[in-house]
Design an enzyme around this catalytic site. Structure first.
Site, PDB file in Angstrom:
ATOM      1  N   HIS A 314       0.851  -1.188   0.000  1.00  0.00           N
ATOM      2  CA  HIS A 314       0.000   0.000   0.000  1.00  0.00           C
ATOM      3  C   HIS A 314       0.884   1.234   0.000  1.00  0.00           C
ATOM      4  CE1 HIS A 314      -3.038   2.934   1.343  1.00  0.00           C
ATOM      5  NE2 HIS A 314      -3.921   2.079   0.878  1.00  0.00           N
ATOM      6  N   ASP A 372      -7.877  -5.241  -0.221  1.00  0.00           N
ATOM      7  CA  ASP A 372      -8.356  -5.918  -1.420  1.00  0.00           C
ATOM      8  C   ASP A 372      -8.108  -7.420  -1.383  1.00  0.00           C
ATOM      9  OD1 ASP A 372      -9.109  -3.465  -2.782  1.00  0.00           O
ATOM     10  OD2 ASP A 372      -6.957  -3.082  -2.930  1.00  0.00           O
TER      11      ASP A 372
END
EC number: 2.3.3.16
Length: 426
Positions: A314, A372
């Protein structure tokens, strides 16, 4: 407090004030950098640039923390419903009691219907059009139906605009899906909760609660509603990400707010942003079997291979994404309580995670599972089609976009966004 910038060419010194933050690092006010020094700042991707001051959500990437208006995401998911979180993001306050919570939710339910003329627009799309393209267009069309939102003056005006789109976005999304598969449109049932209604419009049949006749399943279980509610809460807002920044940038031009939300949907569509959860599940399908995991992990490490492992890493988090931790626990809970999971994909995902959390390659690069990685397997267990994963993200994030938009347009510092460039052409 100030920061001194020294030009080594002429030893000129420039003082810039710092801006205090309630959480996180301080910022240097470079708004007059060019006026003062003749230089621009160069920051591709804006990873070191704050474009606004905000009170909505805060991310501590090092510690793996996420807050909505000062409340830990773990507490909000455990103690409050998604509609309560919507109220928090839009007004800054959680409901004080059950009556306040229900009053807010009932307003959303009663605003959930959309103009019948929109159905004709959706029918005009090619059958293979991606639902995100249709959803973005549908929200843009809403701006023609509610033109008064172009000129808002009171807090009530702003709140009405925001609650209207938060109420209608699930209906628009469900219409997109059912139009794609050729199923009859299911209208909102205001007797159902806001979150249950979303599942009902996606999975229901007209005049019946029957879901899948081949499986003999009837109704929507409270466990499924609770799980879906948590997924929406986890996606409600996340700082100045690409789509939220897009909404702010477009809103800065004075456009209709629903046009700005439509732009946010388009930004979220990208596979590096909201479309990532769809890509995660497709990649797990590509791996195909637990015995193939090592081979794909080796591809990740191969400098000559462009293969990237979706669902890891991320831009902000340098530790475990707190949303991913919650979703992992939710996935395990659903499995323990008998919700049917795709066992093959779950085993592949578990093996990938096991290796990644122990492998120095991933640890050194701070490649931890992100939101996700787990959301796709849960959405599939809730019988949400893969192509509809990103529209689900839109449903959850719309309230965050509205909060960001309202904060921007009401800020005394608001001005049209106009970044500079470093020209390197002829």
């Amino acid at each position: 407090m100030s920061v001194t910038l020294i030009n080594n060419e002429n030893n000129a010194r420039y003082e810039f004030e710092t801006i205090e933050c309630t959480r996180g690092p301080k910022a240097v006010d470079f708004s007059k950098l060019f006026e003062t020094t003749g230089f621009f700042s160069y920051d591709p991707g804006y990873s070191s640039t704050a474009g606004c001051q905000s009170k909505i959500s805060y991310i501590n990437g090092k510690k793996g923390e996420l807050y909505y208006r000062g409340h830990r995401i773990e507490d909000l998911v455990a103690k409050y419903k998604y509609v309560d979180v919507c109220r928090l993001l839009l007004t800054g306050e959680l409901p004080k009691n059950q009556d306040e919570s229900l009053e807010f939710e009932l307003e959303l339910r009663h605003r959930s219907f959309v103009h019948e003329s929109l159905l004709n627009m959706f029918s005009a799309f090619p059958s293979n059009a991606h639902p995100m393209a249709k959803l973005s267009s549908g929200v843009s069309i809403l701006s023609t139906l509610y033109s008064t939102h172009q000129n808002m003056h009171t807090e009530e005006d702003y709140q009405t605009m925001a609650r209207r789109i938060v109420a209608k976005i699930p209906t628009l999304a469900a219409i997109c899906y059912r139009n794609e598969v050729g199923a009859p449109i299911i209208y909102p049932d205001i007797a159902r909760s806001y979150v249950e209604n979303i599942l009902f419009m996606l999975r229901g049949y007209p005049y019946s609660r029957l879901k899948h006749t081949t499986q003999g399943e009837v109704g929507i279980t409270p466990l499924e509603v609770e799980a879906f509610d948590k997924i929406l809460t986890l996606h409600a807002d996340h700082g100045q990400n690409a789509s939220s920044t897009t909404v702010r940038n477009v809103a800065s031009t004075g456009v209709h707010p629903y046009a700005a939300i439509s732009a946010g949907i388009s930004a979220l569509w990208g596979h590096l942003h909201g479309g990532a959860n769809e890509k995660v599940l497709l990649q797990l399908e590509e791996i195909g079997d637990v015995k193939n995991v090592d081979k794909y992990i080796a591809r990740v490490k191969d400098k000559n291979d462009n293969f990237k492992l979706m669902g890891f890493g991320h831009r902000v988090y340098k530790s475990y994404d707190p949303r991913a931790k919650i979703l992992k626990g939710l996935k395990d809970e659903l499995h323990q309580k008998g919700v049917k999971m795709d066992e093959r994909l779950s085993e592949i995902a578990a093996k990938v995670e096991e290796i990644a959390l122990k492998d120095e390659y991933f640890i050194e690069r701070n490649l931890y599972p992100n939101v996700d990685f787990y959301s796709g397997t849960i959405l599939r267990a809730l019988k949400i089609p893969v192509r509809f994963f990103t529209p689900v993200f839109v449903i959850g994030r719309t309230v965050g976009w509205c909060a960001q938009l309202l904060e921007h347009v009401k800020s005394p510092q608001a001005r049209i966004t106009r970044p500079r460039q470093v020209y390197v052409g002829d």
